[in-house]
Design an enzyme around this catalytic site. Structure first.
Site, PDB file in Angstrom:
ATOM      1  N   ASP A 102       0.576  -3.742   4.269  1.00  0.00           N
ATOM      2  CA  ASP A 102      -0.578  -4.652   4.188  1.00  0.00           C
ATOM      3  C   ASP A 102      -0.405  -5.583   2.975  1.00  0.00           C
ATOM      4  O   ASP A 102      -0.096  -5.114   1.876  1.00  0.00           O
ATOM      5  CB  ASP A 102      -1.839  -3.780   4.024  1.00  0.00           C
ATOM      6  N   HIS A 103      -0.599  -6.872   3.169  1.00  0.00           N
ATOM      7  CA  HIS A 103      -0.534  -7.865   2.087  1.00  0.00           C
ATOM      8  C   HIS A 103       0.711  -7.745   1.205  1.00  0.00           C
ATOM      9  O   HIS A 103       0.608  -7.547  -0.016  1.00  0.00           O
ATOM     10  CB  HIS A 103      -1.784  -7.788   1.192  1.00  0.00           C
ATOM     11  N   GLY A 201     -13.635  -6.644   0.998  1.00  0.00           N
ATOM     12  CA  GLY A 201     -14.573  -5.982   0.100  1.00  0.00           C
ATOM     13  C   GLY A 201     -15.939  -5.740   0.721  1.00  0.00           C
ATOM     14  O   GLY A 201     -16.133  -5.894   1.931  1.00  0.00           O
ATOM     15  N   HIS A 236      -8.665  -9.561   9.145  1.00  0.00           N
ATOM     16  CA  HIS A 236      -8.799  -8.868   7.858  1.00  0.00           C
ATOM     17  C   HIS A 236     -10.276  -8.841   7.493  1.00  0.00           C
ATOM     18  O   HIS A 236     -11.080  -9.582   8.065  1.00  0.00           O
ATOM     19  CB  HIS A 236      -8.009  -9.606   6.777  1.00  0.00           C
ATOM     20  N   GLY A 237     -10.617  -8.013   6.525  1.00  0.00           N
ATOM     21  CA  GLY A 237     -11.999  -7.986   6.044  1.00  0.00           C
ATOM     22  C   GLY A 237     -12.985  -7.596   7.129  1.00  0.00           C
ATOM     23  O   GLY A 237     -14.028  -8.213   7.290  1.00  0.00           O
ATOM     24  N   SER A 239     -14.564  -4.558   7.647  1.00  0.00           N
ATOM     25  CA  SER A 239     -15.512  -3.458   7.435  1.00  0.00           C
ATOM     26  C   SER A 239     -16.938  -3.905   7.718  1.00  0.00           C
ATOM     27  O   SER A 239     -17.288  -5.072   7.535  1.00  0.00           O
ATOM     28  CB  SER A 239     -15.416  -2.950   5.993  1.00  0.00           C
ATOM     29  N   ASN A 280      -8.537  -4.784  10.623  1.00  0.00           N
ATOM     30  CA  ASN A 280      -8.264  -4.067   9.368  1.00  0.00           C
ATOM     31  C   ASN A 280      -9.540  -3.513   8.741  1.00  0.00           C
ATOM     32  O   ASN A 280     -10.469  -4.276   8.448  1.00  0.00           O
ATOM     33  CB  ASN A 280      -7.645  -5.021   8.348  1.00  0.00           C
TER      34      ASN A 280
HETATM   35  P1  13P Z   1     -12.237  -4.614   4.373  1.00  0.00           P
HETATM   36  O1  13P Z   1     -12.319  -4.847   2.900  1.00  0.00           O
HETATM   37  O2  13P Z   1     -13.310  -5.342   5.110  1.00  0.00           O
HETATM   38  O3  13P Z   1     -12.200  -3.183   4.748  1.00  0.00           O
HETATM   39  O4  13P Z   1     -10.861  -5.268   4.871  1.00  0.00           O
HETATM   40  C1  13P Z   1      -9.643  -4.593   4.663  1.00  0.00           C
HETATM   41  C2  13P Z   1      -8.453  -5.434   4.948  1.00  0.00           C
HETATM   42  O5  13P Z   1      -8.548  -6.514   5.484  1.00  0.00           O
HETATM   43  C3  13P Z   1      -7.146  -4.907   4.550  1.00  0.00           C
HETATM   44  O6  13P Z   1      -6.123  -5.835   4.734  1.00  0.00           O
END
Ligand code: 13P
Length: 345
Positions: A102-103, A201, A236-237, A239, A280
């Site tokens: 990841d990243h 986040g 991504h992001g 959550s 993700n």
């Molecule tokens: P969250 O911070 O929304 O869980 O996203 C995680 C993410 O994109 C990891 O690459």
């Protein structure tokens, strides 16, 4: 939808023993999932997350992607993470999953490509100019494909904070579908991390906002118009930052901003049907960990054994993973993946 062709990766190779747990290529999972459901891509850093993840995917019969970030690789040591995953493969013999960086930057991508352990890597050069992003991504794609590893690349910029990456609201920008097609054409990347309104986040939105579905359909339609095969989109992001988790953490001594807000879980599947194939999720798992441990030590102030809350966490994390797999549509898709792998032999 036209004939789906996922990357120029060599067919066959790793993970062809169909009765055992398998690390498969990410491209193989994408082939089954594209346009139907999304694969949960979960970050792990330690033993408790690893156990909970495998158990939750077993319970929900879901294929999945394990994500290891640069931060996780230095926190737990890359060899420790690999050993934990290989052992989990033996303990949960029915699981089918891919292992993803990841990243990554160029150096960590090459390290993972050369390790022979990773199914895919993400090169994140989205902070660079378009031309520089293309140049870096193309170099990584060439090295990765030569080793049978697929590549996720990012175009557009998500806001938020993740490990050492911090992008303020001002600099965050949605992916331009026309640019996305050019980027995919020039780099040959296998999956595109697109900015569709989310951020990393716990503080994603002020009030509940929707994903930018028009960007997802825009990329899909522009690819078709250019006569190119569909490319899986990565969100991504993703959550959801459940309100009750935030409230429980704060009631147990935390000080999270109660306005924290994430992605609507009911948007996962509609996005998946349009081509978002990898979703993700990291922050939500951290919230489960924080809530379990804060509550446990609040309620048992005399305790200093970390195993009782660890046990609770593993169980709760497994339930959390299973519930997310239901929302992603990946629950009960293990057989479809098995059949696809068998047909490809
Ligand atoms: P969250 O911070 O929304 O869980 O996203 C995680 C993410 O994109 C990891 O690459």
């Amino acid at each position: 939808m036209g004939e789906t062709h996922f990357s120029g990766l060599p067919q066959g190779g790793r993970g062809r023993i169909l009765h055992a747990a398998m690390i498969v290529t990410t491209a193989e999972l994408y082939k089954v999932a594209y346009g139907k459901f999304a694969l949960g891509a979960y970050n792990i850093n330690n033993l408790e997350q690893t156990n909970g993840l495998f158990e939750g995917c077993k319970q929900s019969e879901a294929p999945f992607i394990i994500q290891l970030s640069k931060g996780a690789r230095s926190y737990a040591h890359k060899q420790m993470l690999e050993a934990m995953i290989r052992t989990a493969e033996e303990i949960w013999p029915d699981s089918i999953f891919a292992v993803h960086l990841d990243h990554g930057d160029e150096a960590s991508c090459y390290d993972c490509i050369e390790s022979g352990f990773y199914s895919s890597v993400m090169i994140d050069a989205s902070h660079e100019s378009f031309e520089k992003n293309v140049e870096i991504t193309k170099r990584v794609v060439d090295r990765a494909h030569a080793a049978g590893v697929s590549v996720e690349a990012e175009l557009g910029m998500l806001g938020g904070v993740e490990e050492d990456i911090s992008v303020d609201e001002h600099h965050a920008c949605l992916t331009d579908p026309v640019e996305a097609v050019e980027f995919i054409k020039l780099t040959g990347c296998d999956a595109l991390a697109a900015a569709i309104g989310t951020s990393h986040g716990a503080y994603k939105f002020k009030g509940q906002q929707s994903l930018h579905f028009e960007v997802i359909t825009g990329i899909r339609d522009q690819l078709a118009a250019a006569g190119l095969p569909p490319t899986p989109i990565v969100m991504h992001g993703s959550s959801s930052v459940p309100k009750d988790e935030v409230l429980r953490i704060n009631a147990a001594g935390g000080k999270l901003d109660p306005s924290a807000c994430g992605v609507n879980l009911d948007e996962y599947l509609p996005a998946a049907k349009l081509g978002v194939t990898k979703i993700n999720i990291d922050t939500d798992g951290r919230l489960v960990w924080t809530r379990v441990h804060r509550e446990y030590f609040r309620d048992h102030p005399e305790q200093f054994d970390f195993r009782p809350p660890g046990k609770i966490f593993m169980k709760e994390y497994a339930n959390f993973i299973a519930s997310r797999n239901e929302k992603l549509g990946s629950a009960r898709q293990l057989n479809a993946v098995r059949e696809s792998l068998a047909a490809a032999v």
